[in-house]
Design a protein around this motif. Sequence first.
Motif, short mmCIF file in Angstrom:
data_model
loop_
_atom_site.label_atom_id
_atom_site.label_comp_id
_atom_site.label_asym_id
_atom_site.label_seq_id
_atom_site.Cartn_x
_atom_site.Cartn_y
_atom_site.Cartn_z
N PRO A 121 10.38 -4.09 12.08
CA PRO A 121 10.32 -4.01 10.32
C PRO A 121 9.03 -3.59 10.13
O PRO A 121 8.06 -3.88 10.51
CB PRO A 121 10.80 -5.46 9.91
CG PRO A 121 11.55 -6.14 11.17
CD PRO A 121 10.65 -5.48 12.29
N GLU A 122 8.83 -2.86 8.74
CA GLU A 122 7.75 -2.50 8.33
C GLU A 122 6.76 -3.69 7.93
O GLU A 122 7.61 -4.84 7.57
CB GLU A 122 7.65 -1.77 7.09
CG GLU A 122 8.18 -0.26 7.32
CD GLU A 122 8.22 0.46 6.16
OE1 GLU A 122 7.45 0.20 5.19
OE2 GLU A 122 8.90 1.51 6.17
N TRP A 123 5.71 -4.00 8.33
CA TRP A 123 4.99 -5.14 8.36
C TRP A 123 3.37 -5.24 7.83
O TRP A 123 2.93 -4.12 7.82
CB TRP A 123 5.07 -6.18 9.64
CG TRP A 123 4.16 -5.57 10.63
CD1 TRP A 123 4.61 -4.51 11.46
CD2 TRP A 123 2.87 -5.53 11.27
NE1 TRP A 123 3.73 -3.92 12.39
CE2 TRP A 123 2.60 -4.85 12.29
CE3 TRP A 123 2.00 -6.67 10.69
CZ2 TRP A 123 1.27 -4.70 13.04
CZ3 TRP A 123 0.94 -6.63 11.54
CH2 TRP A 123 0.46 -5.71 12.41
N HIS A 126 7.70 -2.42 -1.54
CA HIS A 126 8.67 -2.92 -0.67
C HIS A 126 9.88 -3.57 -1.67
O HIS A 126 10.56 -4.32 -1.11
CB HIS A 126 8.52 -3.48 0.62
CG HIS A 126 7.76 -3.13 1.54
ND1 HIS A 126 6.22 -2.75 1.37
CD2 HIS A 126 8.14 -2.32 2.68
CE1 HIS A 126 6.02 -2.18 2.55
NE2 HIS A 126 7.05 -1.82 3.14
N ALA A 163 10.01 -9.53 0.12
CA ALA A 163 9.92 -9.44 1.20
C ALA A 163 10.07 -10.81 1.88
O ALA A 163 10.20 -11.82 1.34
CB ALA A 163 8.26 -8.91 1.52
N GLU A 210 6.80 -8.90 5.97
CA GLU A 210 7.61 -7.99 6.49
C GLU A 210 8.77 -7.48 5.47
O GLU A 210 9.03 -8.36 4.58
CB GLU A 210 8.38 -8.46 7.66
CG GLU A 210 7.65 -8.88 8.81
CD GLU A 210 8.71 -9.53 10.11
OE1 GLU A 210 7.91 -9.44 11.09
OE2 GLU A 210 9.63 -9.68 9.67
N GLU A 211 9.28 -6.32 5.62
CA GLU A 211 10.25 -5.86 4.56
C GLU A 211 11.41 -6.85 4.86
O GLU A 211 11.57 -7.19 6.00
CB GLU A 211 10.33 -4.28 4.98
CG GLU A 211 11.26 -4.27 6.41
CD GLU A 211 11.61 -2.74 6.57
OE1 GLU A 211 12.26 -2.23 5.73
OE2 GLU A 211 11.38 -2.17 7.73
#
Length: 388
Positions: free
Chosen positions: A125-127, A143, A147, A189-190
């Motif tokens: 995940p995007e973080w 995001h 989140a 994280e997303e």
Amino acid sequence: MSGTAEGTHSMALRVGVVGGGQLARMMVPAAVELGLEISVLAEGPGMSAAIAATAEGDYHDAETVLAFARGVDVVTFDHEHVPQDVLRALVAAGVAVHPGPDALAVAQDKIEMRERLSALGVPVPEWAAVHDRSELAAFLADHGGRAVVKTPRGGYDGKGVRVVADPAEVDDWFTAVAELGGDQALLVEELVPFTRELAQSVARRPSGDVVAWPLVETVQRDGVCAEVIAPAPAAAGRLADEAESLAVRIAEELGVTGVLAVELFETADQRILVNELAMRPHNTGHWSIDGATTSQFEQHLRAVLDLPLGTTGMHAPAAVMVNVLGGPVDGDLAGRYPAALEAFPEAKYHFYGKAPRPGRKVGHVTVLGEDVDDVVYRARAAAAHFDD
């Protein structure tokens, strides 16, 4: 279980497990079958693995762990929380430690985990690592306003994890990490729009051989694993191959020895993202005790001793494990045995020597069969005998 009695063989391989929880307990039958001596360093009396506890003490103390390690051939772990200075003291003393300090460092700190996996090109995940409200606010703005925030160390079974829409919701965590000093941060994280959660377990021995079990689907309730279905439905082919390849690569790149469990998100477009790593036997692999040729506990012992690894084929087309979470409000678990065992004699029951408590993993039930829907039903119904 250390030491020898008259007439027994004194040259058995000796495994020492640091930590006295249910994972150490479930290594005991596998050790007995392999003719190994197994010793456990428990945190205190009354632990789940008391049956094999040969010592009690603080795993944060290097001298305590070193004294325990002098009587075994290899040291392994019931959890990932042994401090790095203790792990490195063991290695410096010539103790075989599996998994080793470098691998465990990745499992011990979620920010380091994300850094290492990202550097390897593993899908995650995007973080971001955030140090204060403003950095978290910026991530939220980018995001969708919500989140997942995690404490880098110590979280499990939903602890240390919050879904937030306002940075103020983790002010207490920011205060706690600031008090630690240095460049401390929280992980954000997303919020992944996943369709289901999966887990891929593999085992790797120090000489490099790796084997994998079938990919499984996991069902979480309140951040705790509640059910595991093996193999994961509708996952054969590309998805299963990708998950196995990913887990094997992580094990090899990070130098993991023993069992590695890779928890995954499957997205709507059939991508998989790595959520968490566990470098030890894991709840998502308990089905293998009854459902696979080689259980994760036997395999972990083989791996850390650098013995040839066992095959991982399944005994039936479907295996379903359901955790007993909490246990009965009134009475004890043993009082529920007669009705459960009579109603579902085909089920396999495993209990951890723990007193019932809301949300606590006190045991699990596994059922095998041909039709996954029927097996799920029977496993749930068998486990329900122990819940109120």
